[in-house]
Structures are given as structure tokens and as C-alpha cells.
Design an enzyme around this catalytic site. Structure first.
Site, short mmCIF file in Angstrom:
data_model
loop_
_atom_site.label_atom_id
_atom_site.label_comp_id
_atom_site.label_asym_id
_atom_site.label_seq_id
_atom_site.Cartn_x
_atom_site.Cartn_y
_atom_site.Cartn_z
N ASP A 35 -6.42 -4.79 9.76
CA ASP A 35 -6.08 -3.97 8.60
C ASP A 35 -5.84 -4.81 7.35
O ASP A 35 -5.73 -6.03 7.40
CB ASP A 35 -4.81 -3.16 8.90
CG ASP A 35 -5.09 -1.93 9.76
OD1 ASP A 35 -6.26 -1.58 9.88
OD2 ASP A 35 -4.12 -1.35 10.30
N LYS A 57 -7.31 -0.25 4.69
CA LYS A 57 -7.15 1.00 3.97
C LYS A 57 -6.29 0.80 2.74
O LYS A 57 -5.18 0.28 2.82
CB LYS A 57 -6.49 2.06 4.87
CG LYS A 57 -7.27 2.42 6.11
CD LYS A 57 -6.49 3.39 6.97
CE LYS A 57 -7.23 3.72 8.26
NZ LYS A 57 -6.45 4.63 9.12
N MET A 170 6.00 3.03 2.27
CA MET A 170 4.88 3.65 1.55
C MET A 170 5.40 4.58 0.45
O MET A 170 5.03 5.75 0.36
CB MET A 170 3.97 4.41 2.51
CG MET A 170 3.29 3.50 3.53
SD MET A 170 2.33 4.39 4.78
CE MET A 170 3.64 4.91 5.90
#
Length: 511
Positions: A35, A57, A170
Site C-alpha cells: 500500500d 490508495k 483518516m
């Protein structure tokens, strides 16, 4: 026959926080699927022949969809490969590891989950914020700022009065909404809050405020993901307990111009002091193991035809022992031969091979080696000297003048790394550099060759640190001033000189 998939937590930014089990999986895998938030330095532990697949991502852009990643893992495992699915943090904490495990289970693919150090507790720890403290907090909630339509909306108003400490991951894009919802849920607007950007890395920033002010501060400071929000009374301990951002080289961007392996080692040493170390592998080491010259030297060594072997570098040790091992021999070939080594690193490499050096000069220079051996007495002695191609003959000449018989063999070549891409060079030089480290004249030549005359302008505000006077002289020949010269001519000595320089500079700077 089906392979296996390891769902591995790579931990947060600091590579030192990865687990031993994670490293085992990385080093054994045929294929690594990784990732965006995985520290790329971890990939150094992968097999040379491993397939590396990036599926990173961004918040608004995905390399592959989650469904495509699931299909990729299944397909690779069905082809018989061992697959390491490398995910930032912990795969089962907001990492969609559960979805991937479910896809594997439904496809009948064996899998293993390797937990990782998560940002929810590592990042606050690096900012000096304990999530629990018997005086302030006995409960913690871990929440995502990104709300999934499948799981439903986060019940912020309920969370506000349910626990003592709230950790939000996040969160950057929704920090204003999150803080407002928490206040609507009953949390006082003066409740302490901290936003930590790039946690556990030398680029870490900790911004402290309150629920009422933290969103404005984040906007003013232009905070970018990844960042973690901590809300609660424990944030009050941040100023007293902050330790990471007080390291002596914290935030200093240090460029290391060296070969990849030794550069990576030096970067890790500097990172221990908080430095943002950038390794630019301008050199390439080509070991000449098993050359005819090296094989003949090993045969002579095994027959006891040398009185001394003098190693001046780690690479000389590696090349000779690679030749030795390929010929079915080991350290016993040195049974009747004494060994001299320059430097701690060379001595350490010899110890790995089962050899304890008989002589190590206090000063790590060829002149000191010559003086030491001359004092011991080398008249009439046969000396094997594995060297780099084109190395200075000062040591050889000194030994010859003392009556020794010297057999020089070319053990390796130090080459400019022509394979180093322009993009990698551009990235390394794109941001301001505080210090440039040179450990040999060849590293100076290589950097100038790869970058060109524009390097002078790029480094005009940087301090230049050299491992010794010979390297410093080469830098000055290119018209650049040298600020730091190590008195002990080793990697550790150079780092000590850098630390001493900044300790003196900081002490003399008015508060």
C-alpha cells in the site's frame, strides 16, 4: 498446488516498528502487494527475485479497487505463490484486512494474519501523549474520520460523552465536521486536542489546540494526510512528555551520497537521532569474487603462504570470503595467517566471518596501518592486500619500503551508479538539504558526475560533512566549503561529528 497469503501489518512510518514476523514474511514471499503508507525502505528486505506490486490508495484516487486487490491476491495464491499483502499499520484496524481475509477464505486460499503496530497508539506515543493515564483517562475510542456507507455513520454525539480519550484516524478532510459534531455531543469547546501529521517520521508535526481551534490551526498549518487527531485531557501531557521531536537531529534533512547498502545502514543510524536521512546511492560496488586473481590468492592463503592479510574495507572482506566459500573453504584458511583491519565496520565484518583481527590501528587511516605494521615488524613478511580497483598505493609503498613482500589483489570496484534514475535524484534534491555526507572521494566525484555543475547551487545552503581530510579535500576541489570533518574516520565518527556540530551551534544560538 495453492500458495498462501500473509496479511501483514507493516506498522507506521518508522521502519523500526515493524515486527519480526512481518520481516520473516517479507523476506520469504514470492510476491509482495503493498500500500501507499508502507515505508518503502521495508521492501529492501524482500527477496531480489520477488515480484513487487503497488496497489496504493489516495483518498480520491485508487490504483486498484478493493475488489481488484482481492482478485489479485486470490489469483497469485492459486498460481502457487507465497504472497505478502503488506498494509500500513495493522491489517484489521481500518485496513480492510477483514474483507481481504474473507475473499481468501471463500476462495479456499490459506492465509495468515500478522498484526502490525497501528498509528492509533504509535503516533500519539511519538508525540508524548499516553492514551490512558489513571489521572485523566481510563477509556479510549478509536474512530475513523472516513465514514463508510456500509457501516453507517459514526455516532459522534454518543462517542463524545462515552469515553475519556478519542482517537480519530483518516480525519484531515473532515476535521471541522468531526470537531463540531463532538461539541454538539456535549464535549466542551475548550477540550484539549492534538493533530499529529506524519507521525513517527522525522517530518512529524504536532499541532495542539482545543476542539474549538484545532480545525482552524490545521487549515492554517496546511496539514496533509496521514494525520491522527487525539481529543481528551491526556493531550495536556504532550508538552511535558514530547520526546521524539526533541531528538538532537530531529527534522534535519541529511543527504547521504554512498552505495546503497552502506548508505541505508548510515541512514538508520542517523534516524535514531531524529534525522530525516535520504540515501542517494551514487555508488555501485562490484565485488570481484572468484576472479582468477582472487582464487589464486585464496589458494595461497590456504597453504599458509601469507604472514598477514590486511583488510582496508568491508568490501574487501566480503569479496575474499565470497571467493573462499565458493571454493569450499572457510575461516580455517587463516589458521597460520595474522589479520589487520582498518575501522570498526571492517573489524565487525571479519567477526561475522569468524575472524578476530590481530591488529587494528587506533586511527582508521592507511598511514596508521602502515605505522602499526612497521612497529610490529614486516621485513621479509608476505602480505596479502585485497583492495579496490584504482586504490591509492601509499600503504603498499610504505610496506615495500619496510622490506615486506606485498601481494595486491583487486577485490572490488567502486563505480558511479549509472543506473540511478533522474527521478530518484530529482526527488532527493527537490527539498532543502541541511547536511550532505560524503564518505569517500569517489562519492564526491559520483554525485557531481550524476548531477553536474548545478549541484553547487543546490547545496549552497547545506553544511557539508566529510569522513576525513582526504574526502574534504576532494569536495574543496569542486569549489564547495566543508563545514564538518570527522576526527575518527568511520561512519560512527562522522555521525558523532555532526552531533557535536549541532550541539555547539544550538548552544551558541540565542534563545
Amino acid at each position: 498446488m495453492s500458495g498462501i497469503v500473509w496479511l501483514v501489518g507493516a506498522g507506521v512510518g518508522d521502519i523500526g516498528l515493524i515486527t519480526m514476523r512481518a520481516l520473516e514474511c517479507i523476506s520469504q514471499a514470492d510476491c509482495i502487494v503493498y500500500d501507499r503508507l508502507v515505508n518503502k525502505a521495508i521492501l529492501r528486505y524482500a527477496r531480489k527475485d520477488a515480484e513487487l506490486i503497488f496497489v496504493g490508495k489516495e483518498p480520491s484516487a485508487h490504483q486498484l479497487t478493493q475488489e481488484q486487490i482481492n482478485e489479485l491476491l486470490v489469483a497469485k495464491a492459486k498460481s502457487g505463490l507465497s504472497v505478502c499483502r503488506l498494509k500500513g499499520g495493522d491489517p484489521f484496524i481500518f485496513g480492510r484486512g477483514g474483507e481481504e481475509a474473507e475473499a481468501l477464505a471463500e476462495a479456499g486460499i490459506p492465509f495468515e494474519v500478522v498484526p502490525g503496530v497501528s498509528s492509533y497508539h504509535a503516533v500519539p506515543a511519538y508525540a508524548g501523549i499516553p492514551l490512558t493515564d489513571r489521572r485523566y483517562s481510563s477509556s479510549v475510542a478509536i474512530v475513523t474520520g472516513y465514514e463508510s456507507s456500509e457501516a453507517g455513520n459514526v455516532r459522534w454525539e454518543e462517542i463524545a460523552h462515552a469515553v475519556d480519550t478519542i482517537v480519530v484516524l483518516m480525519v484531515v478532510g473532515r476535521i471541522r465536521e468531526v470537531t463540531e459534531r463532538l461539541m454538539q455531543g456535549g464535549l466542551d469547546s475548550s477540550t484539549k486536542a492534538a493533530l499529529i501529521e506524519q507521525g513517527t517520521l522525522p517530518t512529524q508535526r504536532t499541532i495542539v489546540g482545543t476542539l474549538a481551534t484545532i480545525a482552524d490551526k490545521a487549515e492554517y498549518e496546511r496539514v496533509h494526510p496521514p494525520a491522527v487527531l487525539i481529543v481528551g485531557k491526556v493531550v495536556e501531557l504532550c508538552d511535558k512528555l514530547a520526546w521524539f521531536e526533541r531528538k538532537p537531529l530531529f527534522g534535519k534533512r541529511i543527504l547521504i551520497a554512498r552505495d546503497e547498502d552502506r548508505g541505508f545502514e548510515m541512514a538508520r543510524m542517523l534516524e535514531a537521532y531524529g534525522a530525516n536521512a535520504v540515501c542517494l546511492p551514487v555508488l555501485k560496488i562490484e565485488l570481484l569474487s572468484n576472479s582468477q586473481q582472487m582464487r589464486e590468492a585464496v589458494v595461497a592463503l590456504s597453504k599458509g603462504l601469507y604472514d598477514w592479510v590486511v583488510f582496508t574495507s568491508v568490501n574487501g572482506v566480503k569479496a575474499l570470503f565470497e571467493t573462499l566459500h565458493s571454493m569450499g573453504m572457510d575461516a580455517r584458511a587463516f589458521s597460520s595467517t595474522k589479520v589487520c583491519a582498518i575501522g570498526d565496520a571492517t573489524n565487525s565484518e571479519l567477526r561475522k566471518m569468524g575472524i578476530i583481527a590481530d591488529a587494528v590501528p587506533e586511527q582508521f587511516t592507511t598511514e596508521a596501518v602502515a605505522e602499526l605494521l612497521l612497529n610490529i615488524g614486516v621485513h621479509g613478511k608476505r602480505i596479502l592486500l585485497p583492495r579496490a580497483f584504482g586504490a591509492s598505493r601509499k600503504l603498499t609503498n610504505s610496506l615495500l619500503e619496510a622490506g615486506a613482500e606485498v601481494h595486491e589483489v583487486t577485490a572490488y570496484k567502486v563505480l558511479t551508479n549509472e543506473e540511478l534514475g533522474e527521478e530518484e535524484i530529482s526527488i532527493a534534491l527537490s527539498k532543502p538539504i541541511d547536511i550532505v555526507c560524503f564518505t569517500s572521494p569517489s562519492s564526491v566525484d559520483a554525485l557531481f558526475k550524476l548531477v553536474g555543475e548545478g549541484l553547487k547551487a543546490t547545496l549552497r545552503n547545506a553544511r557539508i560533512a566529510c569522513i576525513g581530510p582526504v574526502t574534504a579535500k576532494r569536495v574543496e576541489e569542486y569549489g564547495l566549503p566543508v563545514c564538518i570533518i570527522a576526527s575518527t574516520h568511520t561512519t560512527g565518527g562522522l555521525i558523532d561529528a555532526i552531533l557535536s556540530h549541532f550541539a555547539t551551534t544550538n548552544a551558541s544560538t540565542p534563545k
